[in-house]
Write a protein that holds these residues in place. Structure first.
Motif, PDB file in Angstrom:
ATOM      1  N   ILE A 117      -8.380   1.134  17.573  1.00  0.00           N
ATOM      2  CA  ILE A 117      -9.532   1.246  18.468  1.00  0.00           C
ATOM      3  C   ILE A 117      -9.025   1.693  19.839  1.00  0.00           C
ATOM      4  CG2 ILE A 117     -11.465   0.028  19.549  1.00  0.00           C
ATOM      5  CD1 ILE A 117     -11.480  -1.860  17.116  1.00  0.00           C
ATOM      6  N   GLN A 118      -9.616   2.780  20.314  1.00  0.00           N
ATOM      7  CA  GLN A 118      -9.061   3.477  21.473  1.00  0.00           C
ATOM      8  C   GLN A 118      -9.949   3.315  22.705  1.00  0.00           C
ATOM      9  OE1 GLN A 118      -8.570   7.670  20.582  1.00  0.00           O
ATOM     10  NE2 GLN A 118      -8.370   8.141  22.753  1.00  0.00           N
ATOM     11  N   CYS A 119      -9.315   3.270  23.850  1.00  0.00           N
ATOM     12  CA  CYS A 119      -9.992   3.171  25.141  1.00  0.00           C
ATOM     13  C   CYS A 119     -10.965   4.356  25.328  1.00  0.00           C
ATOM     14  CB  CYS A 119      -8.925   3.182  26.230  1.00  0.00           C
ATOM     15  SG  CYS A 119      -9.529   3.105  27.911  1.00  0.00           S
ATOM     16  N   VAL A 120     -12.106   4.087  25.972  1.00  0.00           N
ATOM     17  CA  VAL A 120     -13.089   5.159  26.176  1.00  0.00           C
ATOM     18  C   VAL A 120     -13.073   5.724  27.601  1.00  0.00           C
ATOM     19  CG1 VAL A 120     -14.685   4.397  24.371  1.00  0.00           C
ATOM     20  CG2 VAL A 120     -14.937   3.490  26.696  1.00  0.00           C
ATOM     21  N   ALA A 121     -12.178   5.185  28.422  1.00  0.00           N
ATOM     22  CA  ALA A 121     -12.178   5.612  29.830  1.00  0.00           C
ATOM     23  C   ALA A 121     -11.573   7.004  30.012  1.00  0.00           C
ATOM     24  CB  ALA A 121     -11.422   4.598  30.677  1.00  0.00           C
ATOM     25  N   PRO A 150      -4.564   2.196  23.105  1.00  0.00           N
ATOM     26  CA  PRO A 150      -5.348   1.308  22.245  1.00  0.00           C
ATOM     27  C   PRO A 150      -5.810   0.078  23.016  1.00  0.00           C
ATOM     28  CG  PRO A 150      -3.021   0.966  21.837  1.00  0.00           C
ATOM     29  CD  PRO A 150      -3.123   2.046  22.895  1.00  0.00           C
ATOM     30  N   LEU A 151      -6.815  -0.610  22.475  1.00  0.00           N
ATOM     31  CA  LEU A 151      -7.263  -1.856  23.103  1.00  0.00           C
ATOM     32  C   LEU A 151      -6.249  -2.962  22.873  1.00  0.00           C
ATOM     33  CD1 LEU A 151      -9.872  -0.280  23.365  1.00  0.00           C
ATOM     34  CD2 LEU A 151     -11.098  -2.272  22.523  1.00  0.00           C
ATOM     35  N   LEU A 152      -5.662  -2.907  21.671  1.00  0.00           N
ATOM     36  CA  LEU A 152      -4.712  -3.947  21.304  1.00  0.00           C
ATOM     37  C   LEU A 152      -3.311  -3.477  21.670  1.00  0.00           C
ATOM     38  CD1 LEU A 152      -4.494  -6.706  19.865  1.00  0.00           C
ATOM     39  CD2 LEU A 152      -4.090  -5.453  17.757  1.00  0.00           C
ATOM     40  N   THR A 153      -2.766  -4.040  22.726  1.00  0.00           N
ATOM     41  CA  THR A 153      -1.411  -3.682  23.138  1.00  0.00           C
ATOM     42  C   THR A 153      -0.500  -4.884  22.911  1.00  0.00           C
ATOM     43  OG1 THR A 153      -1.674  -4.459  25.404  1.00  0.00           O
ATOM     44  CG2 THR A 153      -2.370  -2.209  24.957  1.00  0.00           C
ATOM     45  N   LEU A 160     -14.899  -9.296  27.101  1.00  0.00           N
ATOM     46  CA  LEU A 160     -15.687  -8.263  27.776  1.00  0.00           C
ATOM     47  C   LEU A 160     -14.954  -6.925  27.737  1.00  0.00           C
ATOM     48  CD1 LEU A 160     -17.082 -10.005  30.996  1.00  0.00           C
ATOM     49  CD2 LEU A 160     -18.374  -9.297  28.973  1.00  0.00           C
ATOM     50  N   ARG A 161     -13.631  -6.991  27.888  1.00  0.00           N
ATOM     51  CA  ARG A 161     -12.827  -5.763  27.844  1.00  0.00           C
ATOM     52  C   ARG A 161     -12.937  -5.109  26.476  1.00  0.00           C
ATOM     53  NH1 ARG A 161      -7.809  -4.114  26.237  1.00  0.00           N
ATOM     54  NH2 ARG A 161      -6.973  -6.119  25.595  1.00  0.00           N
ATOM     55  N   TRP A 162     -12.872  -5.903  25.440  1.00  0.00           N
ATOM     56  CA  TRP A 162     -13.002  -5.346  24.084  1.00  0.00           C
ATOM     57  C   TRP A 162     -14.376  -4.717  23.892  1.00  0.00           C
ATOM     58  CZ3 TRP A 162     -10.011  -4.970  19.549  1.00  0.00           C
ATOM     59  CH2 TRP A 162      -8.676  -5.388  19.694  1.00  0.00           C
ATOM     60  N   ARG A 163     -15.413  -5.421  24.388  1.00  0.00           N
ATOM     61  CA  ARG A 163     -16.753  -4.867  24.178  1.00  0.00           C
ATOM     62  C   ARG A 163     -16.922  -3.580  24.978  1.00  0.00           C
ATOM     63  NH1 ARG A 163     -22.136  -8.290  25.130  1.00  0.00           N
ATOM     64  NH2 ARG A 163     -21.637  -7.760  27.276  1.00  0.00           N
ATOM     65  N   ALA A 164     -16.330  -3.528  26.168  1.00  0.00           N
ATOM     66  CA  ALA A 164     -16.399  -2.307  26.981  1.00  0.00           C
ATOM     67  C   ALA A 164     -15.484  -1.223  26.421  1.00  0.00           C
ATOM     68  CB  ALA A 164     -16.020  -2.616  28.430  1.00  0.00           C
ATOM     69  N   GLN A 165     -14.641  -1.611  25.484  1.00  0.00           N
ATOM     70  CA  GLN A 165     -13.693  -0.727  24.812  1.00  0.00           C
ATOM     71  C   GLN A 165     -12.769  -0.027  25.809  1.00  0.00           C
ATOM     72  OE1 GLN A 165     -15.544   1.508  21.585  1.00  0.00           O
ATOM     73  NE2 GLN A 165     -13.673   2.633  21.260  1.00  0.00           N
ATOM     74  N   ARG A 166     -12.082  -0.853  26.565  1.00  0.00           N
ATOM     75  CA  ARG A 166     -11.137  -0.323  27.547  1.00  0.00           C
ATOM     76  C   ARG A 166      -9.773  -0.961  27.372  1.00  0.00           C
ATOM     77  NH1 ARG A 166     -12.940   1.462  33.141  1.00  0.00           N
ATOM     78  NH2 ARG A 166     -14.725   2.767  32.679  1.00  0.00           N
ATOM     79  N   CYS A 167      -8.742  -0.142  27.590  1.00  0.00           N
ATOM     80  CA  CYS A 167      -7.385  -0.652  27.527  1.00  0.00           C
ATOM     81  C   CYS A 167      -7.168  -1.560  28.751  1.00  0.00           C
ATOM     82  CB  CYS A 167      -6.393   0.510  27.527  1.00  0.00           C
ATOM     83  SG  CYS A 167      -6.331   1.421  29.072  1.00  0.00           S
ATOM     84  N   GLU A 214      -5.241  -1.389  31.220  1.00  0.00           N
ATOM     85  CA  GLU A 214      -5.102  -0.638  32.466  1.00  0.00           C
ATOM     86  C   GLU A 214      -6.474  -0.224  33.021  1.00  0.00           C
ATOM     87  OE1 GLU A 214      -3.398   3.619  33.978  1.00  0.00           O
ATOM     88  OE2 GLU A 214      -2.632   2.820  32.080  1.00  0.00           O
ATOM     89  N   HIS A 215      -7.324   0.317  32.141  1.00  0.00           N
ATOM     90  CA  HIS A 215      -8.626   0.774  32.606  1.00  0.00           C
ATOM     91  C   HIS A 215      -9.622  -0.361  32.805  1.00  0.00           C
ATOM     92  CE1 HIS A 215      -7.336   4.966  31.501  1.00  0.00           C
ATOM     93  NE2 HIS A 215      -7.841   5.095  32.709  1.00  0.00           N
ATOM     94  N   ALA A 216      -9.363  -1.487  32.170  1.00  0.00           N
ATOM     95  CA  ALA A 216     -10.225  -2.643  32.427  1.00  0.00           C
ATOM     96  C   ALA A 216     -10.088  -3.071  33.882  1.00  0.00           C
ATOM     97  CB  ALA A 216      -9.850  -3.794  31.499  1.00  0.00           C
TER      98      ALA A 216
END
Ligand code: ZN
Length: 145
Positions: free
Chosen positions: A27-31, A42-45, A86-93, A95-97
């Motif tokens: 699952i990849q960041c959308v930013a 990825p979200l999961l680092t 919240l970060r997972w739901r926003a789909q952000r890594c 760094e971008h969170a």
């Protein structure tokens, strides 16, 4: 032996179950990055707290009692801090969170999980762990979740 993992896992976060459109690790960041491309992180680092695979009772209708013996394998993020969920739901890594001003270049891919519509994605067993290491190496990695 290849990893047996759902192509589209059910992920539970903020007490809601979502159907992801790719394996958890992918699952990849959308930013948007500063170079105006979609972030490839990825979200999961390795630094982020991981969720846990768990079996939960499966009810086909909201508010209905679970079917006897019916279970669903979910990747649960319930144990993570609220901000992480919240970060997972926003789909952000991670760094971008931390950069709320960065725009999203893609919409989040979460789909509300519906056991009737998504019955083909219901897994009743936990994913089997990867067994790439030789048996002798297993003890060394036993402490990992
Ligand atoms: Zn990112």
């Amino acid at each position: 032996m290849a990893t047996c993992r759902p192509a589209r896992p059910v992920v539970q976060l903020l007490y809601i179950r979502y159907l992801a459109n790719r394996p958890v690790e992918e699952i990849q960041c959308v930013a948007q990055t500063r170079r105006r491309h979609r972030c490839t992180s990825p979200l999961l680092t390795t630094k982020a707290q991981a969720g846990v695979w768990t079996l939960v009772p499966l009810a086909t209708e909201p508010g209905q009692l679970p079917l006897a013996g019916a279970v669903l394998a979910v990747y649960s993020l319930t144990g993570l801090p609220y901000a992480e969920q919240l970060r997972w739901r926003a789909q952000r890594c991670p760094e971008h969170a931390a950069i709320p001003t960065a725009a999203d270049v893609a919409v989040t891919e979460w789909e509300l999980f519906d056991p009737l519509i998504h019955h083909e994605h219901i897994h009743t067993r936990l994913p089997t762990p990867t067994r790439r290491q030789a048996p002798a190496d297993r003890g060394r990695n036993a402490a990992q979740p």
